[in-house]
Design an enzyme around this catalytic site. Structure first.
Site, PDB file in Angstrom:
ATOM      1  N   ASP A  67      -4.132  -2.724  -9.364  1.00 36.28           N
ATOM      2  CA  ASP A  67      -3.725  -2.415 -10.734  1.00 36.28           C
ATOM      3  C   ASP A  67      -4.817  -2.951 -11.667  1.00 36.28           C
ATOM      4  OD1 ASP A  67      -3.337  -5.157 -11.040  1.00 36.28           O
ATOM      5  OD2 ASP A  67      -1.228  -5.016 -11.633  1.00 36.28           O
ATOM      6  N   HIS A  68      -4.541  -2.962 -12.950  1.00 38.91           N
ATOM      7  CA  HIS A  68      -5.546  -3.429 -13.912  1.00 38.91           C
ATOM      8  C   HIS A  68      -5.893  -4.904 -13.721  1.00 38.91           C
ATOM      9  CE1 HIS A  68      -1.516  -3.990 -15.440  1.00 38.91           C
ATOM     10  NE2 HIS A  68      -1.950  -4.954 -16.232  1.00 38.91           N
ATOM     11  N   CYS A 128      -3.855  -7.327  -7.402  1.00 40.94           N
ATOM     12  CA  CYS A 128      -3.248  -7.289  -8.732  1.00 40.94           C
ATOM     13  C   CYS A 128      -3.558  -8.637  -9.375  1.00 40.94           C
ATOM     14  CB  CYS A 128      -1.755  -6.958  -8.678  1.00 40.94           C
ATOM     15  SG  CYS A 128      -0.685  -8.195  -7.922  1.00 40.94           S
ATOM     16  N   GLY A 129      -2.877  -8.991 -10.457  1.00 40.85           N
ATOM     17  CA  GLY A 129      -3.212 -10.238 -11.131  1.00 40.85           C
ATOM     18  C   GLY A 129      -3.049 -11.445 -10.227  1.00 40.85           C
ATOM     19  N   THR A 130      -1.893 -11.518  -9.579  1.00 40.30           N
ATOM     20  CA  THR A 130      -1.612 -12.633  -8.666  1.00 40.30           C
ATOM     21  C   THR A 130      -1.708 -12.245  -7.196  1.00 40.30           C
ATOM     22  OG1 THR A 130       0.714 -12.006  -8.672  1.00 40.30           O
ATOM     23  CG2 THR A 130       0.028 -13.682 -10.290  1.00 40.30           C
ATOM     24  N   GLY A 131      -1.658 -10.957  -6.902  1.00 37.95           N
ATOM     25  CA  GLY A 131      -1.540 -10.470  -5.523  1.00 37.95           C
ATOM     26  C   GLY A 131      -0.087 -10.363  -5.086  1.00 37.95           C
ATOM     27  N   ILE A 132       0.815 -10.930  -5.875  1.00 36.18           N
ATOM     28  CA  ILE A 132       2.220 -10.993  -5.455  1.00 36.18           C
ATOM     29  C   ILE A 132       2.884  -9.616  -5.569  1.00 36.18           C
ATOM     30  CG2 ILE A 132       4.490 -11.986  -5.946  1.00 36.18           C
ATOM     31  CD1 ILE A 132       3.023 -14.509  -6.977  1.00 36.18           C
ATOM     32  N   GLY A 133       2.833  -9.030  -6.754  1.00 34.97           N
ATOM     33  CA  GLY A 133       3.546  -7.763  -6.959  1.00 34.97           C
ATOM     34  C   GLY A 133       3.083  -6.676  -6.006  1.00 34.97           C
ATOM     35  N   ARG A 154       2.499 -13.722  22.581  1.00 37.86           N
ATOM     36  CA  ARG A 154       3.810 -14.006  21.989  1.00 37.86           C
ATOM     37  C   ARG A 154       3.895 -13.487  20.547  1.00 37.86           C
ATOM     38  NH1 ARG A 154       0.781 -18.516  21.431  1.00 37.86           N
ATOM     39  NH2 ARG A 154       0.961 -19.816  19.559  1.00 37.86           N
TER      40      ARG A 154
HETATM   41  C1  RB5 Z   1      -0.011  -7.367 -14.617  1.00 36.03           C
HETATM   42  O1  RB5 Z   1      -0.075  -7.988 -15.849  1.00 36.03           O
HETATM   43  C2  RB5 Z   1       0.503  -8.322 -13.544  1.00 36.03           C
HETATM   44  O2  RB5 Z   1       1.865  -8.554 -13.738  1.00 36.03           O
HETATM   45  C3  RB5 Z   1       0.219  -7.785 -12.182  1.00 36.03           C
HETATM   46  O3  RB5 Z   1      -1.148  -7.580 -12.023  1.00 36.03           O
HETATM   47  C4  RB5 Z   1       0.618  -8.652 -11.004  1.00 36.03           C
HETATM   48  O4  RB5 Z   1       0.117  -9.946 -11.141  1.00 36.03           O
HETATM   49  C5  RB5 Z   1       2.028  -8.625 -10.611  1.00 36.03           C
HETATM   50  O5  RB5 Z   1       2.438  -9.236  -9.616  1.00 36.03           O
END
Ligand code: RB5
Length: 141
Positions: free
Chosen positions: A8-9, A65-70, A132
């Site tokens: 994403d951005h 993404c910003g954190t990699g989490i989403g 395993r």
């Molecule tokens: C975008 O602002 C941010 O929420 C996205 O890049 C990401 O970090 C979500 O997990």
């Protein structure tokens, strides 16, 4: 190897830098976007990359993404995807050895470029140990 990239951005700048870093490798890179820092939705790009990997059109994928989490959450919704969110080289290495991760998620607002390059390199170069660990992976799907 065919490697798909998507972001994403929030991960766009890191995707571009990692794409350049990977240019020296003998691999085919498939860039699924996004193509600028204009705001977009990470589930769309996580899906694009996960579908490429799950269908076999790409061998592996890296998402940003910003954190990699989403974007890791998005990718892991798809059957057969094992997307590892890594913030250090140990996590990336173990995700290959024990989890046979077929996707890697990185946070563009979390990692410096040099540590991101190290994470990508060890993830690209580490083999799955099988045994395993394969039995456990079989339990996932
Ligand atoms: C975008 O602002 C941010 O929420 C996205 O890049 C990401 O970090 C979500 O997990």
């Amino acid at each position: 190897m065919k490697l798909a990239l998507a972001s994403d951005h929030g991960g766009y700048a890191l995707k571009e830098a990692i794409k350049k870093h990977l240019e020296n490798r003998d691999i085919e890179i498939i860039d699924l976007g996004t193509d600028s820092e204009d705001s977009v939705d990470y589930p769309i790009f996580g899906k694009k990359c996960a579908e490429m990997v799950a269908s076999g059109q790409a061998d592996r994928g890296i998402v940003f993404c910003g954190t990699g989490i989403g974007i890791s959450i998005a990718a892991n919704r798809y059957k057969g995807i094992r997307c590892a969110l890594a913030t250090n080289t140990f996590m990336a290495e173990m995700s290959r050895k024990h989890n046979n991760s077929n996707m890697l998620a990185l946070g563009g607002r979390v990692l410096g470029l040099e540590e991101a390059k190290e994470i990508v390199d060890i993830w690209m170069d580490t083999e799955f140990e099988g045994g395993r660990h394969q039995r456990r992976i079989d339990m996932l799907d």
